[in-house]
Write a protein that holds these residues in place. Structure first.
Motif, PDB file in Angstrom:
ATOM      1  N   GLU A   9       0.859  -1.184   0.000  1.00 17.71           N
ATOM      2  CA  GLU A   9       0.000   0.000   0.000  1.00 17.71           C
ATOM      3  C   GLU A   9       0.893   1.231   0.000  1.00 17.71           C
ATOM      4  O   GLU A   9       2.086   1.159   0.328  1.00 17.71           O
ATOM      5  CB  GLU A   9      -0.905   0.027   1.244  1.00 17.71           C
ATOM      6  CG  GLU A   9      -1.806  -1.183   1.401  1.00 17.71           C
ATOM      7  CD  GLU A   9      -2.517  -1.179   2.736  1.00 17.71           C
ATOM      8  OE1 GLU A   9      -2.545  -0.106   3.391  1.00 17.71           O
ATOM      9  OE2 GLU A   9      -3.026  -2.230   3.142  1.00 17.71           O
ATOM     10  N   GLU A 302      -4.013  10.178   2.586  1.00 21.01           N
ATOM     11  CA  GLU A 302      -4.489   8.841   2.929  1.00 21.01           C
ATOM     12  C   GLU A 302      -3.802   8.410   4.225  1.00 21.01           C
ATOM     13  O   GLU A 302      -2.580   8.224   4.257  1.00 21.01           O
ATOM     14  CB  GLU A 302      -4.153   7.857   1.807  1.00 21.01           C
ATOM     15  CG  GLU A 302      -4.589   6.430   2.096  1.00 21.01           C
ATOM     16  CD  GLU A 302      -4.151   5.452   1.023  1.00 21.01           C
ATOM     17  OE1 GLU A 302      -4.287   4.225   1.248  1.00 21.01           O
ATOM     18  OE2 GLU A 302      -3.651   5.901  -0.030  1.00 21.01           O
ATOM     19  N   ALA A 305      -3.739   2.890   7.827  1.00 21.47           N
ATOM     20  CA  ALA A 305      -4.793   2.208   8.578  1.00 21.47           C
ATOM     21  C   ALA A 305      -4.302   1.742   9.945  1.00 21.47           C
ATOM     22  O   ALA A 305      -5.024   1.847  10.940  1.00 21.47           O
ATOM     23  CB  ALA A 305      -5.320   1.028   7.769  1.00 21.47           C
ATOM     24  N   SER A 306      -3.072   1.219  10.001  1.00 17.62           N
ATOM     25  CA  SER A 306      -2.566   0.688  11.269  1.00 17.62           C
ATOM     26  C   SER A 306      -2.425   1.782  12.321  1.00 17.62           C
ATOM     27  O   SER A 306      -2.736   1.566  13.492  1.00 17.62           O
ATOM     28  CB  SER A 306      -1.221  -0.006  11.049  1.00 17.62           C
ATOM     29  OG  SER A 306      -0.250   0.905  10.552  1.00 17.62           O
ATOM     30  N   LEU A 308      -4.104   4.670  12.351  1.00 17.48           N
ATOM     31  CA  LEU A 308      -5.449   5.125  12.698  1.00 17.48           C
ATOM     32  C   LEU A 308      -6.102   4.157  13.684  1.00 17.48           C
ATOM     33  O   LEU A 308      -6.738   4.583  14.664  1.00 17.48           O
ATOM     34  CB  LEU A 308      -6.291   5.246  11.436  1.00 17.48           C
ATOM     35  CG  LEU A 308      -7.735   5.728  11.620  1.00 17.48           C
ATOM     36  CD1 LEU A 308      -7.778   7.049  12.367  1.00 17.48           C
ATOM     37  CD2 LEU A 308      -8.428   5.847  10.273  1.00 17.48           C
ATOM     38  N   ASP A 309      -5.932   2.849  13.454  1.00 14.65           N
ATOM     39  CA  ASP A 309      -6.473   1.854  14.387  1.00 14.65           C
ATOM     40  C   ASP A 309      -5.855   2.017  15.773  1.00 14.65           C
ATOM     41  O   ASP A 309      -6.555   1.967  16.795  1.00 14.65           O
ATOM     42  CB  ASP A 309      -6.201   0.441  13.869  1.00 14.65           C
ATOM     43  CG  ASP A 309      -7.013   0.114  12.621  1.00 14.65           C
ATOM     44  OD1 ASP A 309      -8.000   0.819  12.360  1.00 14.65           O
ATOM     45  OD2 ASP A 309      -6.641  -0.836  11.908  1.00 14.65           O
ATOM     46  N   ARG A 345     -12.773   7.159  16.394  1.00 16.54           N
ATOM     47  CA  ARG A 345     -12.064   7.002  15.123  1.00 16.54           C
ATOM     48  C   ARG A 345     -12.045   8.323  14.343  1.00 16.54           C
ATOM     49  O   ARG A 345     -11.022   8.694  13.756  1.00 16.54           O
ATOM     50  CB  ARG A 345     -12.705   5.893  14.291  1.00 16.54           C
ATOM     51  CG  ARG A 345     -11.857   5.481  13.087  1.00 16.54           C
ATOM     52  CD  ARG A 345     -12.412   4.240  12.420  1.00 16.54           C
ATOM     53  NE  ARG A 345     -11.543   3.785  11.336  1.00 16.54           N
ATOM     54  CZ  ARG A 345     -10.475   3.031  11.494  1.00 16.54           C
ATOM     55  NH1 ARG A 345     -10.132   2.623  12.714  1.00 16.54           N
ATOM     56  NH2 ARG A 345      -9.743   2.664  10.461  1.00 16.54           N
ATOM     57  N   ALA A 349      -8.692  10.350  13.379  1.00 15.79           N
ATOM     58  CA  ALA A 349      -8.408  10.715  11.993  1.00 15.79           C
ATOM     59  C   ALA A 349      -8.160  12.212  11.870  1.00 15.79           C
ATOM     60  O   ALA A 349      -7.232  12.643  11.175  1.00 15.79           O
ATOM     61  CB  ALA A 349      -9.570  10.300  11.083  1.00 15.79           C
TER      62      ALA A 349
END
Length: 429
Positions: A9, A302, A305-306, A308-309, A345, A349
């Protein structure tokens, strides 16, 4: 050592390192020899203890340290050879960090990468001022507020507690004949009824009471009491006044002495100056917030994801601690935390995006946080807390991430000021 890098990614790098058996075991044996030179064993000269004994003592720790060494080396090599820009520390799965049967060592770990950030126009933004001028009425209200803040308690007279007075008393909540809550020596004020009690009923009960007086008032039992069945039910509050006080405001002379001015006209002038400076600072903060929000709304990136989690879980953990401190029953915390997840979340973000945008603008405009900036902030914190600056510096240094977080906050503060200075602020109308 062989290092391979994949980018499945745009914001993720997967690093695989492979250390051949001869290289890994060779480094391990050299480490044993080094430890052997330091080991002291009865019956053997320094540095001559059996290797088997040394390995038994430090072998496991040495192997783990060696694996961490190769992971760190692979991480640095991957950054240099592939131009990686990490956004967070690598996620190394410890359970996978095992040697193969042939003595080699291989491991795959992931690194979140800093995303590309597209920032729109951020110079010359227009915004309308909302600065409110300080009026004479504002100053008079400020004088009244200061009198209340600096009022001193004196024993209430025969008239008992008045609207601006206070009491120290014992409080009991009853559900029928059952006591479900009790506290001694609570501070009680007329304008602040306990939860579940109507303000007018509380005022009627407390006004005029003196030392030793008691009164009872109807209430709805709050959700914070231990008896779950009684929560939300009708009950009564019994109060015994132990001490009753009037709050006596300072005289004009005392007000002037405390501010080191000659008379109340000078006091009002000084207060006006303070209120105007406070209003100006508040308006600057508002302008900076609005401008930054405008920039964030136009920016595009962008988020990994990791990361943000991870940040979402951090916020949920903090929310869980707040629920615990508020004594929310454990069985209610889980559902409340899950209900909070979407909000957490979104907030995570927003925070990550703000960090990236601030850093992007700072890099473009050569805005940085210097050592002097950090020292000045530590000095300010020390003064606010009446502590020595060395004590504050030690505390921030010893608590992981606090100095780094301070640097991030200072950088945002500088970028916010830059946006305001570059903006066009218009007067209303």
């Amino acid at each position: 050592m062989d290092v391979q890098v994949e980018k499945p990614e745009a914001t993720l790098a997967r690093i695989t390192l492979t250390v051949p058996a001869d290289e890994f075991q060779g480094e391990y044996k050299r480490g044993l020899q080094h430890e052997r030179s330091r080991v002291r064993m009865k019956g053997f000269r320094p540095g001559k203890a059996p290797l088997a004994f040394v390995e038994k003592q430090v072998g496991a720790e040495l192997r783990e340290g060696l694996k961490q060494h190769f992971v760190g080396q692979a991480y640095r090599q991957a950054q240099e050879e592939h131009g990686l820009k990490p956004f967070a520390n690598p996620r190394v799965p410890k359970e996978d960090a095992q040697e193969s049967e042939d003595g080699s060592f291989s491991l795959t770990f992931e690194v979140a990468l800093r995303p590309d950030v597209t920032v729109g126009s951020y110079k010359g933004l227009e915004i309308e001022s909302e600065l409110q001028h300080v009026t004479d009425d504002d100053v008079e209200r400020g004088v009244d507020d200061l009198r209340k803040q600096h009022s001193r308690p004196e024993p209430a007279g025969e008239a008992g507690i008045q609207e601006e007075g206070l009491a120290l008393g014992d409080v009991r909540f009853l559900h029928g004949e059952e006591e479900v809550f009790s506290r001694e020596g609570l501070r009680l004020g007329v304008p602040q009824p306990p939860p579940g009690i109507e303000a007018d009923a509380w005022k009627e009960g407390l006004l005029g009471k003196g030392e030793g007086d008691t009164f009872t008032v109807a209430m709805t039992l709050p959700d914070t009491i231990e008896n779950e069945e009684a929560r939300g039910q009708e009950g009564t509050c019994e109060v015994t006044v132990k001490q009753a006080y009037d709050l006596v405001p300072p005289t004009d002379e005392e007000m002037c002495q405390g501010t080191q001015v000659d008379d109340m006209d000078a006091f009002r002038a000084k207060l006006r100056e303070h209120m105007e400076a406070s209003a100006e600072q508040g308006e600057q903060n508002r302008i900076e917030t609005v401008l930054l929000e405008k920039v964030l709304a136009e920016a595009e990136c962008e988020l990994p994801a990791s990361v943000l989690d991870e940040q979402t879980e951090v916020r949920l953990a903090q929310f869980g601690q707040e629920l615990e401190q508020r004594q929310v029953p454990e069985e209610q915390r889980g559902p409340a935390i899950e209900e909070q997840r979407p909000t957490a979340r979104d907030e995570a973000a927003r925070g990550l995006k703000a960090l990236l945008v601030v850093e992007t603008i700072a890099e473009a405009e050569s805005i940085s946080v210097t050592g002097e900036d950090m020292n000045a902030e530590l000095q300010s914190i020390a003064e606010r807390n009446q502590a020595e600056v060395d004590e504050v510096r030690k505390y921030y240094s010893e608590n992981q991430g606090m100095l780094q977080q301070m640097g991030v906050e200072l950088l945002e503060r500088k970028v916010r000021a830059f946006l305001r200075e570059q903006a066009t602020v218009k007067d209303p109308g």
